[in-house]
Design a protein around this motif. Sequence first.
Motif: not given
Length: 201
Positions: A52-59, A81-91
């Motif tokens: 799936x290429x659809x971004x995950x739902x917000x929230x 139905x949705x791709x994963x999400x990886x949110x980075x607070x970097x580095x």
Amino acid sequence: MPRFVALAAGVASLAVALAACGGSDNTTSSSKTSSVTDLFMPPGGESVTACPSTPPAEGVAADWTLKGATGSIAVTGSTDSAAPSVVVTGPFKVTQTEVHTLHAGEGRVVPDTAKVAVCYMGVNGRDGSVFDSSYERGQPVEFGLDRVVPGFQKAIAGQKVGSTVAVAMIPADGYPEGQPAAGILPGDTLVFAIKILNSTR
């Protein structure tokens, strides 16, 4: 084979194949389409022909949050139905490779020498950039676990088919010398979100 996960070259449409244990192959390609067109059969018998290429739902709450030696990550696994999400607070950096099961599957356990079919996304912990994604290409890939960087093998071996997993890997388990074609520098921590579709010995 995944573009920036494989140990050895040989698939023309892959941008780079790299030996994680010292050797490297700097073959590059601008192609964004995988040549893998096989149908992958999960235990239920239903063909899986797309990631799936659809971004995950917000929230949506993250399935895994990890504070590193520096920075942090929040990973949400893929769904049907949705791709994963990886949110980075970097580095973001870790001092040891960390594997987390986001959602356990119900299939057979994956041996460490298995050939697997997966959907995956790779993110650089230094800047949060996505350096490779079968979700973006919309197609699963198939490869042997003996053909990938150690951190990818550690993430998948011992899991059950159908599981979604994430791994934050130290440079030694990924690309200790970096991989310029992917924007990976020596010392970068890498994060993968993976859906295990199938496994064969």
